[in-house]
Design an enzyme around this catalytic site. Structure first.
Site, PDB file in Angstrom:
ATOM      1  CB  CYS A 100      16.549  10.615 -10.956  1.00 11.60           C
ATOM      2  SG  CYS A 100      16.025  10.292  -8.732  1.00 11.60           S
ATOM      3  CG  HIS A 139      25.756   1.962  11.237  1.00 12.48           C
ATOM      4  ND1 HIS A 139      25.551   2.389  12.076  1.00 12.48           N
ATOM      5  CD2 HIS A 139      27.973   2.157  11.416  1.00 12.48           C
ATOM      6  CE1 HIS A 139      26.475   2.595  13.262  1.00 12.48           C
ATOM      7  NE2 HIS A 139      27.816   2.233  12.613  1.00 12.48           N
TER       8      HIS A 139
HETATM    9  C1  RB5 Z   1      11.852  13.755 -13.642  1.00 15.75           C
HETATM   10  O1  RB5 Z   1      10.894  15.125 -13.858  1.00 15.75           O
HETATM   11  C2  RB5 Z   1      12.092  13.705 -11.969  1.00 15.75           C
HETATM   12  O2  RB5 Z   1      10.297  12.681 -11.682  1.00 15.75           O
HETATM   13  C3  RB5 Z   1      12.897  12.302 -11.453  1.00 15.75           C
HETATM   14  O3  RB5 Z   1      13.645  12.515 -12.561  1.00 15.75           O
HETATM   15  C4  RB5 Z   1      13.205  12.095 -10.007  1.00 15.75           C
HETATM   16  O4  RB5 Z   1      12.860  12.808  -8.991  1.00 15.75           O
HETATM   17  C5  RB5 Z   1      11.757  10.714  -9.334  1.00 15.75           C
HETATM   18  O5  RB5 Z   1      12.052  10.669  -8.472  1.00 15.75           O
END
Ligand code: RB5
Length: 152
Positions: free
Chosen positions: A68, A101
């Site tokens: 993400c 680990h």
């Molecule tokens: C998306 O804007 C962002 O919040 C997501 O990709 C991530 O970083 C969340 O932890």
């Protein structure tokens, strides 16, 4: 035998997921891609749960990669799935250590934190690392598994 790699990202991780997926496929890995498939905004956690559940259901055959923006949302959510150990990794030392680990079975990375090439370097180190077994290593991982099992 190579593990099957189960991958997912949210919109922020989409391009990095595509990049790492291509490198994995070129390297001979089978990749199962659970999305997302565009830059359109989506919620992060459902992707983490999907990959986590798949890895937890096939512990000897599958490993997960989640991407993400920061990697944090994916890591926090994936670690809610019983049997999943999903660290956030942005350096090569941690990539190796978290397998040795912590017996990490899902790798989380942040596309707004590291470059795609670095993500691939981390992925290679993570996949090459072997869990240290026996003694204190197994005991420490077992403590986490026991806590998971206690929660039901
Ligand atoms: C998306 O804007 C962002 O919040 C997501 O990709 C991530 O970083 C969340 O932890």
């Amino acid at each position: 035998m190579k593990p099957v790699i189960v991958m997912a990202s949210d919109h922020a991780g989409f391009h990095m997921k595509e990049f790492v997926k291509k490198q994995l496929e070129d390297a001979g890995y089978t990749v199962e891609d659970y999305g997302t498939h565009s830059e359109e905004s989506v919620d992060t956690a459902p992707y983490a749960f999907r990959v986590g559940e798949e890895v937890a259901a096939h512990p000897d055959e599958k490993k997960g990669i989640l991407i993400c923006g920061t990697g944090l949302g994916m890591s926090i959510a994936a670690n809610k799935v019983k049997g999943v150990r999903a660290p956030l990794v942005h350096d090569l030392f941690s990539a190796k250590m978290t397998v040795e680990h912590n017996h990490a079975n899902v790798l989380c990375m942040g596309a707004r934190v590291i470059a795609p090439n670095m993500a691939w370097e981390i992925t290679k180190v993570w996949l090459a690392a072997k869990p240290l077994c026996g003694g204190k290593y197994e005991r420490r991982v077992q403590q986490i598994t026991d806590y998971d099992n206690k929660r039901g």
